[in-house]
Structures are given as C-alpha cells and as structure tokens.
Scaffold this motif. Sequence first.
Motif, mmCIF file in Angstrom:
data_model
loop_
_atom_site.group_PDB
_atom_site.id
_atom_site.type_symbol
_atom_site.label_atom_id
_atom_site.label_comp_id
_atom_site.label_asym_id
_atom_site.label_seq_id
_atom_site.Cartn_x
_atom_site.Cartn_y
_atom_site.Cartn_z
ATOM 1 N N THR A 8 50.250 -5.426 11.321
ATOM 2 C CA THR A 8 51.489 -6.103 10.930
ATOM 3 C C THR A 8 51.209 -7.565 10.613
ATOM 4 O OG1 THR A 8 52.046 -6.743 13.200
ATOM 5 C CG2 THR A 8 52.796 -4.584 12.460
ATOM 6 N N PRO A 9 51.763 -8.088 9.515
ATOM 7 C CA PRO A 9 51.694 -9.537 9.289
ATOM 8 C C PRO A 9 52.319 -10.264 10.474
ATOM 9 C CG PRO A 9 52.469 -8.397 7.321
ATOM 10 C CD PRO A 9 52.446 -7.383 8.428
ATOM 11 N N ALA A 10 51.808 -11.429 10.793
ATOM 12 C CA ALA A 10 52.253 -12.140 11.999
ATOM 13 C C ALA A 10 53.755 -12.357 12.020
ATOM 14 C CB ALA A 10 51.520 -13.481 12.100
ATOM 15 N N ASP A 11 54.358 -12.595 10.846
ATOM 16 C CA ASP A 11 55.789 -12.862 10.823
ATOM 17 C C ASP A 11 56.642 -11.603 10.898
ATOM 18 O OD1 ASP A 11 55.058 -11.909 8.371
ATOM 19 O OD2 ASP A 11 56.166 -13.391 7.191
ATOM 20 N N GLY A 59 61.549 3.387 9.507
ATOM 21 C CA GLY A 59 61.923 2.008 9.822
ATOM 22 C C GLY A 59 60.785 1.033 9.593
ATOM 23 N N LEU A 60 59.577 1.450 9.945
ATOM 24 C CA LEU A 60 58.410 0.585 9.738
ATOM 25 C C LEU A 60 58.136 0.377 8.255
ATOM 26 C CD1 LEU A 60 56.087 2.071 12.508
ATOM 27 C CD2 LEU A 60 57.208 -0.166 12.547
ATOM 28 N N ARG A 61 58.384 1.405 7.464
ATOM 29 C CA ARG A 61 58.223 1.250 6.013
ATOM 30 C C ARG A 61 59.270 0.306 5.442
ATOM 31 N NH1 ARG A 61 56.979 6.267 2.329
ATOM 32 N NH2 ARG A 61 56.490 4.477 1.011
ATOM 33 N N THR A 62 60.467 0.323 6.032
ATOM 34 C CA THR A 62 61.517 -0.598 5.600
ATOM 35 C C THR A 62 61.091 -2.052 5.816
ATOM 36 O OG1 THR A 62 63.223 1.033 6.144
ATOM 37 C CG2 THR A 62 63.933 -1.247 5.910
ATOM 38 N N LEU A 63 60.281 -2.274 6.839
ATOM 39 C CA LEU A 63 59.760 -3.622 7.097
ATOM 40 C C LEU A 63 58.637 -3.996 6.139
ATOM 41 C CD1 LEU A 63 59.593 -3.616 11.025
ATOM 42 C CD2 LEU A 63 61.367 -4.608 9.553
ATOM 43 N N GLY A 64 58.189 -3.047 5.332
ATOM 44 C CA GLY A 64 57.149 -3.333 4.346
ATOM 45 C C GLY A 64 55.733 -3.225 4.867
ATOM 46 N N LEU A 65 55.555 -2.542 6.014
ATOM 47 C CA LEU A 65 54.205 -2.451 6.573
ATOM 48 C C LEU A 65 53.282 -1.598 5.714
ATOM 49 C CD1 LEU A 65 54.730 -2.166 10.447
ATOM 50 C CD2 LEU A 65 54.544 -4.181 8.982
ATOM 51 N N ASP A 66 53.841 -0.642 4.983
ATOM 52 C CA ASP A 66 52.994 0.171 4.118
ATOM 53 C C ASP A 66 52.472 -0.620 2.925
ATOM 54 O OD1 ASP A 66 55.692 0.039 3.358
ATOM 55 O OD2 ASP A 66 55.472 1.762 2.014
ATOM 56 N N GLU A 67 53.117 -1.734 2.596
ATOM 57 C CA GLU A 67 52.686 -2.558 1.464
ATOM 58 C C GLU A 67 51.863 -3.763 1.911
ATOM 59 O OE1 GLU A 67 56.004 -3.687 -0.892
ATOM 60 O OE2 GLU A 67 56.625 -1.627 -1.336
#
Length: 314
Positions: A8-11, A59-67
Amino acid sequence: MLHLRLITPADTTDEAVRLIEGTVGTAHLAVFAGAARDPAGDVVQCDVAREAADELIGGLRTLGLDEHGSIAVEGIELSLSKRADKAEKDAPGEGADAVLWEHLTDATHEESTLSVTYIAFLTLGTMLAACGVVLDNAILIVGAMAVGPEFGPLAGFCTALVQRAPRLAWRSFVALVVGFALAMLITVGFSHFMSWVDLFDAAKVRAERPNTSFIYNPDWFSFVVAVLAGAAGMLSLTSAKSGALVGVAISVTTVPAAANAAVAFSFGEYAQAWGSTEQLLLNLLGIVLAGTLTLLIQKSLWALQRHRTATKAS
C-alpha cells in the motif's frame, strides 16, 4: 481461510487497515511500515475467511491498490489459531458457497488464452480421440476427454457473460473457435498420414462402432449431459474443488466429436462429419448455458445471504 498480502502507498495504508479491521471475518493483521521497495510503500498482511474475501478485495480495489500497489491472495492449507476459527465463524455464509469473482475472472482469463500450450493440448487430445474413434476404443476416448483443455475458455465465456466483461468473452470465443479449428485441421492431416501408413482406413470409419457411434449421433441425452457437466464444472471452479473438473472433462464429448468430424471428413464420410459437428456444438451450447445459469444463481443466492446478514446486524 485466505491470506492477503498487500503493498500500500503510505498515504493509503490507514484506509486499507481500517477497511480490514471493519470487515467481519478477518484476523492476524500485520503492518510493516516502509517495507516495500518496488513499488515503494508499506506491506500489510492479514487472513480472511473465504466468504468475506470478495467484499474485502473489492474494497481494496476501490482504494486503488491494484493500480498503485499490489493485492496478492493465496490459500491457507492449515491454520492453527482460535482467532482464525472465530473469524470464519463470524463471517456470513459458508466458505464453500462463496464466489471469489476477482479470482474467478483472473483464473478464467489465463485459462482462456489462445496460447501454444493450449493449442498443443487440444490438438493432442483431438488426435488421441481420432485413434479412439477409428479403433472404436472407449478408453482412448476417455483419455482424450481428460487431455482436452476446452473447459477453460468455456468457463471464461460464462464468467464474462455474468460479469459483463466483453474482452474476456471475445478472448474466450477466439480461443474456442480458433483452437478447435486448428486442432481439427491438424487432425485431418494426421488422418491422411495414418492412412498413408495403413493404420487408418475408410472401412474402419464406416464400420459399426458400438463403443463410439454415440459421438456422431447426437440426441437429447447429449444436451442433458452437457448441461449437468457445465453446472458441475462451474461449481468446481467457484468452490475451489478442482478435482471435480476431471469428472467434467470425461463427461462431455467435445474433443471426441471434433476428432470424429475431422476423421470422417478425411475419408469423405460427410454425414458422420456433420453429425459429429452437431454433437460438438450441442455440447458447447449446453455447457455455456449451464455454466452461465449456475453463476447467476450463485451470485443471486450470495447477494441474498449478504442482505439477510446485514438486516440481522442492523
């Protein structure tokens, strides 16, 4: 239980952690700040009950973790933990009934690729079945059914219809059409070669074949078996019971039908070739209809289960 490993990006880490903590059915959350190097970020790990995984991954994909990060999922063969037991107990529904749509889409995407390996297996299975129909050997026919990899793109097509994924649908359709066309074309050449070396002959193709004549004589039983096999095959994929796929493979006559069509065409037995083609198309249609319907039913039942759980919680 499933194990999730996230970068995960730090932010975004705090949001991801809150999402995991707020999901019923999770345990063993661990955060390693700054541990990731490529891409840079934090590493977050947790275990999640299978029946809660699809919602969490969404939900994790909604946060953009896949990108901007990474989401990796793997099965846990053994977990000796009271927390894990409690997480599975608290999670709504049964793990065996849960469908991991992201995993299913990813798996069928890979299996429906028109690769050299896919064509090789399909061609070898078709040629093996060609020997079986000429020899009227049921054992060779069963072996050819097990070798054929055609259920992968069939499952991909069903998944694409339910998930409304046109790219996956087209990819699966191309794999089926081009794969069978190439396998049958090569088998025609193989039949001519076997005839040239006096191993295949027209008399064997025209003779009564009590063990394999069903291949070019399609009937309603052919369609019924294809429907049942399609439903069983899709259930085996969605419930991770991959062992059942072997039974599905040897229940339908897709590869033997393609083989008999190629052999019959090679010797000018066009009635047999057409009957075998009908058998092939009937099996493909039955599997697609049953597989799609099975996924739709599973999706509806799981949505109903989640709605009931949410109603009870409120």
